[in-house]
Design a protein around this motif. Structure first.
Motif, PDB file in Angstrom:
ATOM      1  N   ILE A  34       0.833  -1.202   0.000  1.00 37.18           N
ATOM      2  CA  ILE A  34       0.000   0.000   0.000  1.00 37.18           C
ATOM      3  C   ILE A  34       0.867   1.252   0.000  1.00 37.18           C
ATOM      4  CG2 ILE A  34      -1.739   1.279   1.299  1.00 37.18           C
ATOM      5  CD1 ILE A  34      -2.733  -1.410   2.387  1.00 37.18           C
ATOM      6  N   ASP A  35       0.573   2.175  -0.900  1.00 42.29           N
ATOM      7  CA  ASP A  35       1.297   3.428  -1.037  1.00 42.29           C
ATOM      8  C   ASP A  35       0.996   4.357   0.144  1.00 42.29           C
ATOM      9  OD1 ASP A  35       2.877   5.038  -3.213  1.00 42.29           O
ATOM     10  OD2 ASP A  35       1.333   6.424  -2.479  1.00 42.29           O
ATOM     11  N   GLU A  36       1.919   5.255   0.433  1.00 41.22           N
ATOM     12  CA  GLU A  36       1.728   6.214   1.531  1.00 41.22           C
ATOM     13  C   GLU A  36       0.495   7.098   1.317  1.00 41.22           C
ATOM     14  OE1 GLU A  36       3.376   6.186   4.412  1.00 41.22           O
ATOM     15  OE2 GLU A  36       4.440   4.452   3.598  1.00 41.22           O
ATOM     16  N   SER A  37       0.166   7.388   0.069  1.00 43.00           N
ATOM     17  CA  SER A  37      -0.965   8.274  -0.237  1.00 43.00           C
ATOM     18  C   SER A  37      -2.304   7.539  -0.334  1.00 43.00           C
ATOM     19  CB  SER A  37      -0.701   9.006  -1.556  1.00 43.00           C
ATOM     20  OG  SER A  37      -0.655   8.076  -2.629  1.00 43.00           O
ATOM     21  N   PHE A  38      -2.324   6.260   0.020  1.00 47.19           N
ATOM     22  CA  PHE A  38      -3.502   5.418  -0.135  1.00 47.19           C
ATOM     23  C   PHE A  38      -4.755   5.989   0.532  1.00 47.19           C
ATOM     24  CE2 PHE A  38      -6.225   2.060   1.683  1.00 47.19           C
ATOM     25  CZ  PHE A  38      -6.614   1.428   0.527  1.00 47.19           C
ATOM     26  N   VAL A  39      -5.882   5.887  -0.203  1.00 48.68           N
ATOM     27  CA  VAL A  39      -7.211   6.214   0.304  1.00 48.68           C
ATOM     28  C   VAL A  39      -8.163   5.122  -0.184  1.00 48.68           C
ATOM     29  CG1 VAL A  39      -9.135   7.847   0.233  1.00 48.68           C
ATOM     30  CG2 VAL A  39      -6.795   8.700   0.243  1.00 48.68           C
ATOM     31  N   GLU A  40      -9.037   4.675   0.715  1.00 52.38           N
ATOM     32  CA  GLU A  40     -10.069   3.703   0.337  1.00 52.38           C
ATOM     33  C   GLU A  40     -11.430   4.239   0.734  1.00 52.38           C
ATOM     34  OE1 GLU A  40     -11.647  -0.842   1.211  1.00 52.38           O
ATOM     35  OE2 GLU A  40      -9.820  -0.174   2.170  1.00 52.38           O
ATOM     36  N   SER A 103      -9.669  -0.282  -8.136  1.00 56.48           N
ATOM     37  CA  SER A 103      -8.389   0.019  -7.507  1.00 56.48           C
ATOM     38  C   SER A 103      -7.489   0.736  -8.500  1.00 56.48           C
ATOM     39  CB  SER A 103      -7.673  -1.262  -7.082  1.00 56.48           C
ATOM     40  OG  SER A 103      -8.483  -2.039  -6.236  1.00 56.48           O
ATOM     41  N   ILE A 104      -6.650   1.616  -7.967  1.00 58.22           N
ATOM     42  CA  ILE A 104      -5.614   2.262  -8.775  1.00 58.22           C
ATOM     43  C   ILE A 104      -4.270   1.809  -8.212  1.00 58.22           C
ATOM     44  CG2 ILE A 104      -4.589   4.436  -9.564  1.00 58.22           C
ATOM     45  CD1 ILE A 104      -7.408   4.113 -10.617  1.00 58.22           C
ATOM     46  N   TRP A 105      -3.433   1.295  -9.096  1.00 58.41           N
ATOM     47  CA  TRP A 105      -2.094   0.820  -8.743  1.00 58.41           C
ATOM     48  C   TRP A 105      -1.061   1.679  -9.462  1.00 58.41           C
ATOM     49  CZ3 TRP A 105      -0.993  -3.260  -5.445  1.00 58.41           C
ATOM     50  CH2 TRP A 105      -2.099  -4.020  -5.030  1.00 58.41           C
ATOM     51  N   ARG A 106       0.027   2.013  -8.730  1.00 59.24           N
ATOM     52  CA  ARG A 106       1.115   2.804  -9.311  1.00 59.24           C
ATOM     53  C   ARG A 106       2.420   2.030  -9.162  1.00 59.24           C
ATOM     54  NH1 ARG A 106       0.977   8.385  -7.118  1.00 59.24           N
ATOM     55  NH2 ARG A 106       1.463   7.358  -5.161  1.00 59.24           N
ATOM     56  N   ARG A 107       3.185   2.024 -10.247  1.00 56.02           N
ATOM     57  CA  ARG A 107       4.499   1.377 -10.198  1.00 56.02           C
ATOM     58  C   ARG A 107       5.432   2.264  -9.388  1.00 56.02           C
ATOM     59  NH1 ARG A 107       7.486  -2.473 -12.601  1.00 56.02           N
ATOM     60  NH2 ARG A 107       5.999  -2.988 -14.209  1.00 56.02           N
ATOM     61  N   TRP A 112       4.602  -2.677  -7.654  1.00 60.23           N
ATOM     62  CA  TRP A 112       3.337  -1.958  -7.770  1.00 60.23           C
ATOM     63  C   TRP A 112       2.792  -1.722  -6.381  1.00 60.23           C
ATOM     64  CZ3 TRP A 112       1.147  -0.023 -12.146  1.00 60.23           C
ATOM     65  CH2 TRP A 112       1.722  -0.417 -13.355  1.00 60.23           C
ATOM     66  N   LYS A 113       2.222  -0.532  -6.159  1.00 64.19           N
ATOM     67  CA  LYS A 113       1.622  -0.188  -4.868  1.00 64.19           C
ATOM     68  C   LYS A 113       0.201   0.315  -5.094  1.00 64.19           C
ATOM     69  CE  LYS A 113       5.394   0.421  -1.828  1.00 64.19           C
ATOM     70  NZ  LYS A 113       5.515   0.802  -0.437  1.00 64.19           N
ATOM     71  N   LEU A 114      -0.659  -0.056  -4.174  1.00 63.64           N
ATOM     72  CA  LEU A 114      -2.058   0.350  -4.221  1.00 63.64           C
ATOM     73  C   LEU A 114      -2.184   1.775  -3.703  1.00 63.64           C
ATOM     74  CD1 LEU A 114      -5.017  -0.592  -4.681  1.00 63.64           C
ATOM     75  CD2 LEU A 114      -5.022  -1.328  -2.291  1.00 63.64           C
ATOM     76  N   VAL A 115      -2.768   2.666  -4.536  1.00 61.28           N
ATOM     77  CA  VAL A 115      -2.924   4.067  -4.115  1.00 61.28           C
ATOM     78  C   VAL A 115      -4.382   4.436  -3.839  1.00 61.28           C
ATOM     79  CG1 VAL A 115      -0.819   4.905  -5.191  1.00 61.28           C
ATOM     80  CG2 VAL A 115      -2.926   4.940  -6.493  1.00 61.28           C
ATOM     81  N   PHE A 116      -5.328   3.678  -4.413  1.00 63.55           N
ATOM     82  CA  PHE A 116      -6.737   4.020  -4.235  1.00 63.55           C
ATOM     83  C   PHE A 116      -7.579   2.766  -4.388  1.00 63.55           C
ATOM     84  CE2 PHE A 116     -10.894   5.080  -6.049  1.00 63.55           C
ATOM     85  CZ  PHE A 116     -11.363   5.988  -5.120  1.00 63.55           C
TER      86      PHE A 116
END
Length: 124
Positions: A34-40, A103-107, A112-116
């Motif tokens: 999970i990315d630091e900027s993650f929001v769910e 879900s939005i994933w960013r490399r 890959w990290k989950l951002v949303f």
């Protein structure tokens, strides 16, 4: 295997790992996914940030998750959207709910990290 199929396979595996009880109960594993900027925005209507995900206790009773129909949409290189249907079963009460997950994933480097993530309730 073409690049798109490889990305779909990779992100599907990551999505499925996030549904496993062992991963959901492991703050270190979640931190790596999970990315630091993650929001769910959960299907319950509640909003969660990474810090809340890392410190929340595992679902008790342990819920059973049955994902299906994974779809990939590459937004730009290094940023991808995944969508899938999720059936959630409470093995104690027998309650079943269905949701559409996005879900939005960013490399990030080679990972890959989950951002949303958003869960939308669906009729059965």
């Amino acid at each position: 295997m073409n690049t798109r199929h490889k990305l779909l396979t990779t992100l599907t595996a990551l999505e499925q790992s996030l549904l496993q009880a062992e991963v959901r109960a492991n703050a270190l594993a979640l931190d790596q996914l999970i990315d630091e900027s993650f929001v769910e925005f959960g299907s319950s209507g509640r909003m969660f940030r990474k810090s809340e995900i890392l410190c929340r206790p595992p679902n008790l009773p342990l819920l059973e998750f049955v994902p299906a129909d994974f779809k990939l949409r590459e937004l730009i290189p290094g940023l991808a959207q995944m969508s899938f249907h999720l059936r959630t079963v409470n093995p104690v009460s027998g309650e079943i709910s269905n949701s559409l997950r996005n879900s939005i994933w960013r490399r990030s480097g080679h990972h890959w990290k989950l951002v949303f993530q958003q869960g939308l309730p669906m009729a059965a």
